[in-house]
Design a protein around this motif. Structure first.
Motif, PDB file in Angstrom:
ATOM      1  N   TYR A  58      -5.077  19.138 -24.303  1.00 22.52           N
ATOM      2  CA  TYR A  58      -6.343  18.277 -24.549  1.00 22.52           C
ATOM      3  C   TYR A  58      -7.982  18.974 -24.115  1.00 22.52           C
ATOM      4  O   TYR A  58      -8.997  17.908 -24.443  1.00 22.52           O
ATOM      5  N   GLY A  59      -7.695  19.340 -23.485  1.00 29.99           N
ATOM      6  CA  GLY A  59      -9.177  20.513 -23.097  1.00 29.99           C
ATOM      7  C   GLY A  59     -10.250  20.102 -23.375  1.00 29.99           C
ATOM      8  O   GLY A  59     -11.423  19.873 -23.635  1.00 29.99           O
ATOM      9  N   ASN A  60     -10.024  20.583 -25.269  1.00 30.66           N
ATOM     10  CA  ASN A  60     -11.227  20.886 -25.833  1.00 30.66           C
ATOM     11  C   ASN A  60     -11.656  20.067 -26.318  1.00 30.66           C
ATOM     12  O   ASN A  60     -12.798  20.030 -27.324  1.00 30.66           O
ATOM     13  N   LEU A  61     -11.641  18.748 -25.890  1.00 29.87           N
ATOM     14  CA  LEU A  61     -11.797  17.315 -27.335  1.00 29.87           C
ATOM     15  C   LEU A  61     -12.252  16.278 -26.462  1.00 29.87           C
ATOM     16  O   LEU A  61     -12.361  15.108 -27.023  1.00 29.87           O
ATOM     17  N   ASP A  62     -13.185  16.667 -25.101  1.00 25.36           N
ATOM     18  CA  ASP A  62     -14.201  16.464 -24.898  1.00 25.36           C
ATOM     19  C   ASP A  62     -14.870  15.563 -25.452  1.00 25.36           C
ATOM     20  O   ASP A  62     -15.998  16.374 -26.720  1.00 25.36           O
ATOM     21  N   HIS A  63     -15.537  14.162 -26.002  1.00 25.57           N
ATOM     22  CA  HIS A  63     -16.103  13.227 -26.828  1.00 25.57           C
ATOM     23  C   HIS A  63     -17.218  13.584 -25.916  1.00 25.57           C
ATOM     24  O   HIS A  63     -17.826  13.640 -27.493  1.00 25.57           O
ATOM     25  N   ASP A  64     -18.119  14.121 -25.528  1.00 21.55           N
ATOM     26  CA  ASP A  64     -19.267  14.337 -25.045  1.00 21.55           C
ATOM     27  C   ASP A  64     -19.796  15.515 -25.080  1.00 21.55           C
ATOM     28  O   ASP A  64     -21.289  16.051 -24.978  1.00 21.55           O
ATOM     29  N   ASP A  65     -19.344  17.041 -26.139  1.00 23.61           N
ATOM     30  CA  ASP A  65     -19.499  17.655 -26.234  1.00 23.61           C
ATOM     31  C   ASP A  65     -19.727  18.528 -24.782  1.00 23.61           C
ATOM     32  O   ASP A  65     -20.390  19.412 -24.997  1.00 23.61           O
ATOM     33  N   ASP A  66     -18.951  18.073 -23.558  1.00 17.71           N
ATOM     34  CA  ASP A  66     -18.963  18.732 -22.414  1.00 17.71           C
ATOM     35  C   ASP A  66     -17.553  18.943 -21.731  1.00 17.71           C
ATOM     36  O   ASP A  66     -16.663  18.573 -21.292  1.00 17.71           O
ATOM     37  N   CYS A  80      -1.452  25.693 -18.865  1.00 19.67           N
ATOM     38  CA  CYS A  80      -0.429  26.149 -20.747  1.00 19.67           C
ATOM     39  C   CYS A  80      -0.944  25.342 -21.230  1.00 19.67           C
ATOM     40  O   CYS A  80      -1.413  23.896 -20.949  1.00 19.67           O
ATOM     41  N   SER A  81      -1.255  25.928 -22.641  1.00 20.36           N
ATOM     42  CA  SER A  81      -1.575  25.024 -23.631  1.00 20.36           C
ATOM     43  C   SER A  81      -1.068  25.474 -25.223  1.00 20.36           C
ATOM     44  O   SER A  81      -0.496  26.225 -25.107  1.00 20.36           O
ATOM     45  N   SER A  82      -2.283  24.997 -25.693  1.00 15.59           N
ATOM     46  CA  SER A  82      -1.513  25.435 -27.422  1.00 15.59           C
ATOM     47  C   SER A  82      -2.864  25.019 -28.653  1.00 15.59           C
ATOM     48  O   SER A  82      -3.671  24.401 -28.279  1.00 15.59           O
ATOM     49  N   PHE A  83      -2.754  25.430 -29.599  1.00 14.77           N
ATOM     50  CA  PHE A  83      -3.600  24.732 -30.396  1.00 14.77           C
ATOM     51  C   PHE A  83      -3.164  23.862 -31.347  1.00 14.77           C
ATOM     52  O   PHE A  83      -3.650  23.459 -32.443  1.00 14.77           O
ATOM     53  N   SER A  84      -2.269  22.761 -30.937  1.00 11.26           N
ATOM     54  CA  SER A  84      -1.805  21.655 -31.577  1.00 11.26           C
ATOM     55  C   SER A  84      -2.191  19.988 -31.520  1.00 11.26           C
ATOM     56  O   SER A  84      -2.114  19.540 -32.831  1.00 11.26           O
ATOM     57  N   LYS A  85      -2.800  20.819 -31.147  1.00 11.75           N
ATOM     58  CA  LYS A  85      -4.145  19.050 -31.080  1.00 11.75           C
ATOM     59  C   LYS A  85      -4.805  19.476 -31.824  1.00 11.75           C
ATOM     60  O   LYS A  85      -5.388  18.530 -32.190  1.00 11.75           O
ATOM     61  N   GLU A  86      -5.709  20.507 -32.722  1.00  8.49           N
ATOM     62  CA  GLU A  86      -7.245  20.860 -32.450  1.00  8.49           C
ATOM     63  C   GLU A  86      -6.693  22.046 -33.782  1.00  8.49           C
ATOM     64  O   GLU A  86      -7.604  21.823 -33.886  1.00  8.49           O
ATOM     65  N   LEU A  87      -5.663  22.341 -34.169  1.00 13.96           N
ATOM     66  CA  LEU A  87      -5.342  23.289 -35.267  1.00 13.96           C
ATOM     67  C   LEU A  87      -4.501  23.322 -35.466  1.00 13.96           C
ATOM     68  O   LEU A  87      -4.674  23.365 -37.385  1.00 13.96           O
ATOM     69  N   ALA A  88      -3.073  23.539 -35.522  1.00 14.56           N
ATOM     70  CA  ALA A  88      -2.623  23.725 -36.422  1.00 14.56           C
ATOM     71  C   ALA A  88      -0.728  23.283 -35.401  1.00 14.56           C
ATOM     72  O   ALA A  88      -0.477  24.221 -35.476  1.00 14.56           O
ATOM     73  N   PRO A  89      -0.618  22.024 -35.257  1.00 15.76           N
ATOM     74  CA  PRO A  89       0.800  22.127 -34.665  1.00 15.76           C
ATOM     75  C   PRO A  89       1.630  22.375 -35.104  1.00 15.76           C
ATOM     76  O   PRO A  89       2.712  22.963 -33.926  1.00 15.76           O
TER      77      PRO A  89
END
Ligand SMILES: Cc1ncc(COP(=O)(O)O)c(C=O)c1O
Length: 482
Positions: free
Chosen positions: A293-301, A318-327
């Motif tokens: 979820y690291g890219n999903l900060d509400h403050d653009d920070d 560990c991470s993935s594009f599942s929460k922001e692009l294409a699960p």
């Protein structure tokens, strides 16, 4: 010092100061605290730093913001339970109850039901994803493999994609080369590889509690014992309890989601991340970091990853594009540090390779530019949706329901007052046309019986009426059980 550190320390100091004033009664319940402008002038700091401090206290449940009016001391400050070494229980090896796994599966399957509002599974709303551009990249990726044939993309996986992932990690404060990255089938496979590389059956691992159920399933599958460390709902895993656990148990790995954990949405301050990495480095215990979820900060920070403090190559990211692009593309990655070769071997044995075409499609998508713009839009929408869901919960759920407004992600952790039961609330929610996830699914123990997790990515104005209905049903049940 990282450029972000000084301003972050400052807002935490301001938050501490105001917290003390509230504790001493300078500002009581219902009082308006100084306006952002007045406080920033008084402290000779920027208004944005004061706003960060106020939002931090808001997430802690100490302040609430009222539109066009300012920030007020909340009537029910959230008291995190169990943040004491004595709260630590024994490591657990018994399997997660089958009923819990079956219920989780049912909630995942409920995503196919168009009659339900999807507040259950933690999935992104496809309406917010750049589907047309993704389609184009997928077609182009499919055409590109015509020349070579649909061959395996053996580990470490698609080079163009690893280059893009390496570049994106710079925003999280991490400099890695594409050679250090291995692509995976989603973040869950990355977690499986990480634990398989550093543990053997029967070992004990420490996880923050509450914890993502998928991680619990991985640990059970690998026959690992789970030691749950209470996590602060705002700051994440409690480091003094973890230190106590390390002194009293043989722990082979620690799993955390420092940036907007699932299910609490907590964000570990940078100082805690640095402390955690140093603590585990001293004891040579691997830290497994889930940054999905690291890219999903509400403050653009964009918050830093804990791995950016790792000097001993002992943090596995560990991470993935599942929460922001294409699960559904199932594209994730792992940066295994000193376990690189071990993970390459394990990956080959597990499923040979990550699917070729989706990797190329995501690589093309990232290379084409515009990803940051997509993320900015997504974060803004999630911020609004989380806020609207939280408002609906506050308005309609029985008092004193407690919520924490996270600073990122699309998940809301809700605590119902006693005697409400999470499973009962789940049934009433289905009657109201809402799918949600009961709190007990986020632990290997009997806990979080009054908690619910809501996925706010599907907020729609129509949800208002259904939340009102659910609030009414809950209140009626309370009266009949009280
Ligand atoms: C914290 C966390 N980690 C990992 C995953 C699984 O990610 P993926 O779908 O990429 O395997 C999820 C999905 O909900 C999650 O919330």
């Amino acid at each position: 010092m990282h450029p972000k550190e000084s301003s972050q320390l400052l807002y935490l100091q301001i938050a501490d100061r105001l917290r003390t004033m509230i504790a001493k009664g300078t500002y009581g319940v219902g009082d308006r605290v100084p306006s952002v402008r007045a406080f920033s002038q008084q402290l000779r700091t920027s208004p944005s730093t004061v706003v960060m401090a106020y939002r931090y206290l808001e997430a802690e449940g100490l302040l609430e913001s009222r539109p066009q009016s300012g920030y007020y001391v909340r009537p029910v400050p959230i008291q995190p339970d169990g943040l004491h070494p004595n709260a630590l229980k024994q490591a657990k090896a018994e399997p997660i109850p089958q009923e819990a796994i079956d219920l989780y599966l049912r909630i995942l399957q409920e995503t196919r039901r168009p009659d339900l509002l999807q507040f259950g599974a933690a999935i992104p709303n496809p309406a917010l994803l750049p589907l047309e551009r993704l389609d184009r990249c997928l077609s182009s990726a499919a055409r590109s493999v015509r020349r070579t044939g649909p061959v395996y993309d053996f580990p470490p996986g698609c080079e163009q994609l690893r280059v893009q992932i390496a570049r994106r990690n710079l925003q999280a404060g991490l400099e890695v080369s594409p050679d250090e990255i291995i692509t995976t089938n989603g973040c869950l496979e990355a977690l499986t590889l990480a634990f398989s590389a550093v543990c053997k059956p029967g070992d004990t691992v420490a996880v923050e509690s509450p914890v993502y159920i998928g991680a619990l399933q991985v640990l059970e599958h690998l026959s690992l014992k789970i030691l749950e460390i209470p996590a602060h709902p705002v700051h994440g895993i409690d480091i003094s309890t973890l230190r106590f656990a390390l002194d009293h148990h043989t722990i082979k790995a620690v799993l955390v989601t420092p940036n907007f954990s699932n299910p609490t949405g907590s964000l570990m301050p940078d100082s805690h991340k640095a402390e955690l990495v140093a603590l585990l480095a001293q004891r040579q215990i691997p830290l497994i970091e889930d940054d999905i979820y690291g890219n999903l900060d509400h403050d653009d920070d964009r918050p830093r990853v804990a791995k950016s403090w790792d000097r001993q190559d002992q943090v596995i990211l560990c991470s993935s594009f599942s929460k922001e692009l294409a699960p559904g593309y199932r594209i994730g990655w792992i940066i295994p540090g000193r376990w690189h070769q071990a993970v390459l071997r394990l990956k080959t044995g597990l499923n040979v390779s990550t699917a070729t075409i989706p990797q190329r499609a995501v690589a093309e998508f990232l290379a084409a530019g515009g990803y940051d713009q997509h993320l900015r839009r997504l974060r803004k929408t999630y911020r609004r949706f989380v806020c609207q869901t939280a408002d609906a919960v506050e308005r309609y759920f029985p008092r004193p329901t407690k919520i924490l407004r996270p600073r990122g992600g699309h998940i809301l952790w809700v605590e119902l007052p006693r005697p409400f039961d999470a499973f009962g609330a789940y049934q009433l929610a289905l009657e109201s046309g809402i799918s949600l996830t009961p709190g007990p699914l986020f632990t290997s123990r009997d806990d979080y019986r009054h908690h619910l997790r809501l996925n706010c990515a599907y907020w729609t104005p129509a949800a208002e009426g259904r939340f009102r209905q659910l609030g009414g049903l809950l209140s009626k049940t309370n009266r009949s059980t009280a």
